[in-house]
Scaffold this active site. Structure first.
Site, PDB file in Angstrom:
ATOM      1  N   LEU A  57       0.863  -1.171   0.000  1.00 56.64           N
ATOM      2  CA  LEU A  57       0.000   0.000   0.000  1.00 56.64           C
ATOM      3  C   LEU A  57       0.902   1.224   0.000  1.00 56.64           C
ATOM      4  CD1 LEU A  57      -2.715  -0.896   2.693  1.00 56.64           C
ATOM      5  CD2 LEU A  57      -2.918  -1.084   0.208  1.00 56.64           C
ATOM      6  N   ASP A  58       0.514   2.269  -0.711  1.00 52.34           N
ATOM      7  CA  ASP A  58       1.304   3.491  -0.740  1.00 52.34           C
ATOM      8  C   ASP A  58       1.462   4.075   0.655  1.00 52.34           C
ATOM      9  OD1 ASP A  58       1.510   3.276  -3.464  1.00 52.34           O
ATOM     10  OD2 ASP A  58      -0.033   4.770  -3.912  1.00 52.34           O
TER      11      ASP A  58
END
Length: 244
Positions: A57-58
């Site tokens: 996930l960013d």
């Protein structure tokens, strides 16, 4: 925050501002570092800086993600993503109203020619297919359900920006700063039961709830904006209606 932990996997709720693993130019906290500090043993498969990591996930995205603890779990989950047996469904809050309200975008994505930290639709990029459908339409924004056939870096963000409907709060890809900040959230995962050697069950994790259901040969990652699995918060709607 630890949501679920067993001999095969650990499921966490990653906050904004935490990277999944170390990378050049990032000196902040990481999921891998936190787990090691908390005494968790994770799989040793994979590159040294991201052992046990099967999805990412960013930094600016909060939400649920799974990390493999056993080598078997790592192999099963990696193969699921590699062979695209993963069905990914996302929710994204975007500026404006896409026209048409639903559709498919099939265009390659590659590294941005001028900014190496960004990606863009590029003729020589990698194949990328995105399906979207409008769930809710508001004055200045729309809530979309998005299905990905591919998993390119920043795929949804690049796609929506190219359509002139950037994700709300995504200043990197042209969002209106008036509506920022709004973070993305991934509240749920559905994992194949083969992760722990059980081919007749699949573990479903959504927020705090863990249950076992009949076998499904897929992984589902659900991404929603804000921290709600559907709909918009009253505060955000009020802010959009007032222009600030």
């Amino acid at each position: 925050k630890i949501i679920h932990d067993d001999d095969s996997i650990v499921v966490i709720d990653k906050p904004v501002g935490v990277a999944v693993h170390p990378s050049p130019g990032w000196g902040g906290p990481t999921v891998v570092g936190h787990l090691a500090g908390a005494g968790f043993r994770i799989a040793t498969s994979g590159a040294s800086e991201r052992q046990g990591i099967v999805q990412r996930l960013d930094v600016g995205t909060s939400g649920v993600m799974v990390i493999a603890k056993s080598e078997h779990a790592y192999s099963v989950l990696k193969n699921a993503f590699r062979h695209r047996t993963v069905d990914k469904t996302y929710h994204a809050l975007v500026q404006g109203h896409p026209d048409p309200l639903q559709g498919t975008v099939d265009a390659p994505i590659g590294r941005h020619p001028k900014h190496d930290y960004k990606f863009a639709v590029m003729a020589d990029g990698r194949a990328s297919v995105t399906h979207y459908e409008t769930l809710e339409a508001h004055r200045f924004a729309s809530l979309l359900e998005i299905h990905l056939e591919t998993g390119r870096t920043h795929q949804i963000r690049v796609r929506m920006s190219a359509l002139k409907h950037p994700c709300v709060g995504d200043l990197t890809y042209g969002a209106d700063p008036v509506l920022a900040p709004l973070v993305s959230r991934a509240p749920g995962l559905r994992l194949p039961g083969q992760v722990d050697g059980d081919e007749t069950a699949v573990r479903t994790v959504v927020g705090q709830q863990v249950s076992v259901v009949p076998a499904l040969d897929l992984v589902v990652v659900v991404l929603a904006t804000g921290g709600e699995s559907s709909g918009l918060t009253e505060d955000l709607v009020a802010a959009m209606a007032g222009g600030g």
